[in-house]
Design an enzyme around this catalytic site. Structure first.
Site, short mmCIF file in Angstrom:
data_model
loop_
_atom_site.label_atom_id
_atom_site.label_comp_id
_atom_site.label_asym_id
_atom_site.label_seq_id
_atom_site.Cartn_x
_atom_site.Cartn_y
_atom_site.Cartn_z
N HIS A 61 1.26 2.21 -3.31
CA HIS A 61 0.23 3.06 -3.92
C HIS A 61 0.73 4.50 -4.06
O HIS A 61 0.24 5.25 -4.91
CB HIS A 61 -1.05 3.02 -3.09
CG HIS A 61 -1.73 1.69 -3.12
ND1 HIS A 61 -2.89 1.43 -2.44
CD2 HIS A 61 -1.40 0.53 -3.76
CE1 HIS A 61 -3.26 0.18 -2.64
NE2 HIS A 61 -2.36 -0.39 -3.43
N ASP A 100 0.87 -1.17 0.00
CA ASP A 100 0.00 0.00 0.00
C ASP A 100 0.91 1.23 0.00
O ASP A 100 2.04 1.15 -0.46
CB ASP A 100 -0.94 -0.04 1.22
CG ASP A 100 -2.27 0.67 0.97
OD1 ASP A 100 -2.23 1.85 0.56
OD2 ASP A 100 -3.34 0.07 1.18
#
Length: 461
Positions: A313, A279
């Site tokens: 991300h 992430d």
């Protein structure tokens, strides 16, 4: 005479304020970073050692009791270093205490059990929502002068057979066809204004815990170690101050595996770290929705420098749980490079979460490649189009960024009928390999300025 004195005092006050205003306009924000850096001082510890094997009875299959006993004794006796020597040590969660440096020797490995029945229930915050949950793998609450250091490895052992099994990730299918897990139940409790002390998740009904959660702590040092296979976020300083995170390797590709998430923290230094995560590499936060408005504590004075980001991300994100706001963030001298790195800088929220983000300064960044954009802003995160708490992002500076490949330079997704993104300045940058012919995708933003910027070999204004 008295009226004259009042007039003179008012005039002097106006002059002083005007002079101060003129002065602050001339202040270089990077000088302010130096001032903040000098305020961030790592803790030091007495020269006393407590080796965990001296506390191990040789009977237990886990070293939890030995480690926590050594930590407690070290703290009670005034502090020092609790040493994890070379070897592999299975353990349940560890509770860190004041004036203790938990030190992992070279070739030391802490392997954390995935048996949730061995986890105590503690006060924490998950995705910006206050609750009680099973303990993070390493946890501290209201402690001062704490550290985790050394070149050892900490392994959370998370995989699809335990923390990432379908029941925990996708949830159980209800009669209405919806998938429900403990995290969605926490969201519902928040929406229903269930009191904080009634939001309790334990045992089998627990939510995946953070790896390291340091809650309301002061004077923190995390240095040298490697984190693998985390159940959730890797490092989560919460409502803490004077935090140094240095030379830590964060390598974990599971669900919600953010690398480092300072939340409602003040004076944080993240330097010379390596990120390769599932992430956001770094995600700065400050609470979510009503919980965030209750605390109303921003994250501020955060420095990120000399780091290396691979998958994630975003290289550095702010949000999406940023209800309490964020200000004064500096990012410099970093290398970000991976086809699986979505964005370099990312700011995200929506009109339910709200939050003001201001004074973000980024310079001297090398980007080999990223999937989407150099700067990505999302004001309708989770597809929330409307709400009473509009986020506001402004005063964002990007300088001396060299990028070899991205889809966009700027991808700013604001509101079509209002301007809540303002004052973005891009200077002395070179962006090559920009895939979209439009270069930027901009909605709901104002006062964007380019100075000495080249895109795909041509000057861009």
């Amino acid at each position: 005479m008295r009226l004259d004195k009042i007039k003179m005092s008012v005039s002097l006050l106006v002059f002083t304020v005007s002079l101060s205003s003129c002065y602050y306009k001339k202040v270089d924000p990077w000088d302010k970073m130096t001032e903040v850096y000098e305020q961030i001082v790592p803790p030091t510890f007495p020269d006393k050692n407590y080796v965990i094997t001296d506390y191990y009875d040789g009977k237990d299959s886990l070293y939890t009791k030995a480690i926590n006993q050594a930590i407690t004794e070290c703290s009670v006796q005034g502090g020092g270093k609790v040493i994890i020597p070379k070897g592999i040590y299975p353990t349940a969660p560890i509770r860190l205490k004041s004036n203790v440096n938990l030190h992992l020797a070279d070739s030391a490995v802490l392997k954390f059990t995935t048996d949730y029945n061995l986890f105590d229930t503690v006060r924490t915050r998950l995705e910006g929502i206050d609750c009680y949950n099973i303990s993070p793998l390493i946890y501290a609450y209201e402690e001062v002068n704490i550290a985790i250091t050394g070149n050892g490895i900490m392994d959370g052992q998370a995989d699809r057979s335990n923390w990432f099994c379908d029941e925990r990730i996708r949830g159980v299918v209800q009669k209405d066809g919806k998938h429900t897990n403990e995290k969605t139940l926490l969201y519902e409790m928040k929406e229903d204004s269930v009191p904080f002390d009634k939001r309790v998740f334990s045992g089998k009904s627990s939510i995946r815990p953070q790896f390291i959660n340091l809650y309301k702590c002061k004077n923190i040092l995390l240095e040298g170690f490697t984190i693998n296979r985390a159940p959730f976020w890797l490092i989560h300083p919460l409502l803490s101050e004077n935090v140094t995170i240095r030379k830590v390797k964060m390598q974990s590709h599971g669900y919600n595996n953010d690398g480092c998430d300072p939340e409602s923290c003040n004076n944080v230094l993240i330097e010379d770290c390596d990120f390769d995560t599932g992430d956001d590499c770094i995600a700065i936060k400050s609470g979510r929705d009503e919980d965030g408005r209750f605390w109303n504590i921003p994250s501020e004075n955060i420095i990120v420098r000399n780091c290396r980001m691979k998958d994630g991300h975003a290289g550095v994100a702010i949000g999406s749980e940023v209800t309490g706001g964020c200000r004064n963030v500096w990012v410099e001298n970093c290398r970000m490079d991976s086809p699986e790195l979505d964005r370099i800088i990312r700011i995200k929220s929506n009109a339910i979460r709200g939050g003001e983000v201001e004074n973000l300064f980024v310079r001297n960044i090398f980007v080999g490649e990223c999937k989407e954009s150099i700067l990505g802003i999302e004001m309708k995160y989770w597809r929330v189009e409307k709400g009473p708490y509009l986020p506001y992002f402004h005063n964002i500076y990007l300088e001396n960024i060299i990028s070899k490949k991205s889809q966009y330079v700027l991808h700013l997704d604001g509101f079509e009928d209002k301007t809540q993104i303002q004052d973005i300045f891009i200077k002395d940058c070179v962006f090559d390999g920009v895939g979209e012919s439009t270069i930027n995708r901009i909605i709901g933003a104002d006062n964007i300025r380019f100075e000495n910027v080249r895109v795909n070999g041509k000057m861009y204004k």
